[in-house]
Design an enzyme around this catalytic site. Structure first.
Site: not given
Ligand code: UD1
Length: 413
Positions: A297, A389, A15-16, A109, A114
């Site tokens: 995850d 999802r 998925k990711n 989710c 986030r």
């Molecule tokens: C992706 C994965 C998700 C996984 C996560 C962490 C996909 C579609 N989803 O989510 O399954 O759980 O990586 O391995 O690939 N953060 C900020 N600011 C930002 C972006 C992120 O503070 O602009 C924080 C988030 O709140 C969180 C952390 O960084 O605490 C990690 O988030 P991130 O690595 O960005 O996760 P996703 O890309 O949303």
């Protein structure tokens, strides 16, 4: 323990990895063929977004053909944006191709706050002008500039978004403290096969040299390491035995080591993993970290497994602050879990019992499923749409292995 939980199966496409690669199909303005695409609702929503922008998408089982030749749209519809957090990375690809994009804050989710501040900060650094004064985020860019972006945290989405935004042009962008997840390597492989110049994916420094044009592509999506971990943990919690094919053991080595610590037998040969559970499982400690650490995850699934391991286990969730909601539901099934901030303290019980529970999010929902198959009695899970999802036929896969799961179709929950 559920009787006779065993079997052999292939792991589905990731998925990711699929979601950013779908965004990347915008970039060539040509036809892209993707194989091993999982049939899940997050992919369906991403396809709807691509179609709303003018792409033509054909689906044939696990194959997708995306034609972005006539794509003209640069605004991601708000109602679709709200359904999916990773929709934000489509913006990077739109900007790279058209020099502008308009989108709203993404949904997804509820596992923590986030934000997308790292995405937007990175965009600004590479020369994208952002107007956040309306309800939408409006991005404009004449030219991506050669620069270094130092991420405050190795965010997976921000790393992908910056790579996508930097593919076309004449600049060189360097991302430091980049996320190192295997899905980023898959995205870079996909882009490079189209003619992009992305180096360093899989390390914490990624360089993207802009190119003028990209070509058509056929590409097979990598296996889903989170699905693989989920199937292994379902087997471990039920005292079963499994052989997984079409999987990359290296991608989930922290899980394999922890499962061994808890008493499971684990063997890996090339692209296969064999696991045999143990009647005497023992608890352990886990701490979630960015890759190559223990993946957040799989934290809910491992926490669920630890509820039936002997002794006291300690789990620390370092990535998402709200990722313990599912434990409230697990407690209804007899689990002994105390949450203190980032930490979950789990006292192993002999067996969980069935209960009426509710999915709180994607991985939390899957955790209730594996708890349900290991529990004595019947478990009813509401809000299974969360599970759909991100998992392709998880109920059918678990049934194939020996579970007894039925869906009450047609009911809202
Ligand atoms: C992706 C994965 C998700 C996984 C996560 C962490 C996909 C579609 N989803 O989510 O399954 O759980 O990586 O391995 O690939 N953060 C900020 N600011 C930002 C972006 C992120 O503070 O602009 C924080 C988030 O709140 C969180 C952390 O960084 O605490 C990690 O988030 P991130 O690595 O960005 O996760 P996703 O890309 O949303």
């Amino acid at each position: 323990m559920a009787p006779d939980f065993h079997g052999e199966m292939d792991v589905s496409g990731s998925k990711n990895a699929t979601l950013p690669i779908l965004a990347a199909t915008i970039l060539n303005g040509k036809v892209s063929k993707l194989y091993n695409v999982p049939d899940i609702s997050d992919v369906k929503i991403t396809i709807q977004i691509l179609e709303s922008l003018g792409c033509k998408v054909k689906k044939d089982k696990k194959k997708l053909i995306i034609d972005s030749r006539n794509m003209k749209g640069t605004t991601i519809p708000e109602e679709l944006m709200r359904k999916l957090r990773s929709s934000v990375i489509i913006a990077g690809a739109i900007i790279s191709r058209f020099g502008e994009a308009c989108f709203s804050y993404p949904g997804g989710c509820d596992i923590g706050s986030r934000p997308i501040d790292l995405h937007l900060k990175g965009f600004k650094k590479i020369g994208i002008k952002i107007d956040e004064n309306t309800s939408n985020i409006v991005c404009k860019c004449d030219k991506i500039i050669s620069t270094e972006v130092q991420l405050d945290f190795p965010s997976v989405g921000a790393t992908e978004n910056l790579i996508l935004a930097s593919v076309l042009g004449t600049h060189e962008v360097i991302i430091k403290n980049a996320a190192m997840e295997p899905e980023i390597v898959d995205l870079a492989d996909f882009l490079n096969r189209m003619g992009a110049k992305v180096t360093g994916a899989g390390t914490n420094v990624i360089k993207i040299r802009g190119v003028k044009e990209l070509r058509e592509i056929s590409y097979t999506i990598m296996p889903d390491r989170i699905e693989a971990g989920t199937l292994l943990l379902a087997t471990a919690i039920t005292g079963g035995e499994i052989k997984l094919n079409k999987v990359c053991p290296e991608h989930i080595s922290p899980i394999l080591h922890k499962l061994q610590e808890c008493g499971c037998r684990v063997e890996t040969v090339k692209n296969t993993i064999y696991l045999k559970s143990n009647a005497k499982l023992i608890g352990t400690e886990i701490k979630t970290m960015p890759y190559p650490g223990f993946p957040t995850d799989l934290q809910p699934l491992f926490t669920t497994f630890l509820t039936v391991c002997k002794g006291t286990s300690i789990v620390t969730e370092n990535i998402f602050e709200n990722r313990y909601k599912f434990t409230q539901e697990l407690k209804r099934m007899g689990a002994k879990i105390n949450i203190e901030g980032k930490t979950a303290i789990i006292k192993g019980v002999k067996r969980l019992h069935g209960a009426n529970v509710e999915s709180t999010d994607l991985r939390g929902g899957a955790s209730l499923m594996i708890a349900g198959i290991a529990a004595r009695g019947t478990t009813k899970i509401k809000k299974v749409e969360y599970i759909l999802r991100g998992y392709e036929n998880l109920d059918q896969k678990l049934n194939f292995l020996g579970a007894n799961i039925t869906r009450e179709e047609g009911k809202e929950d």
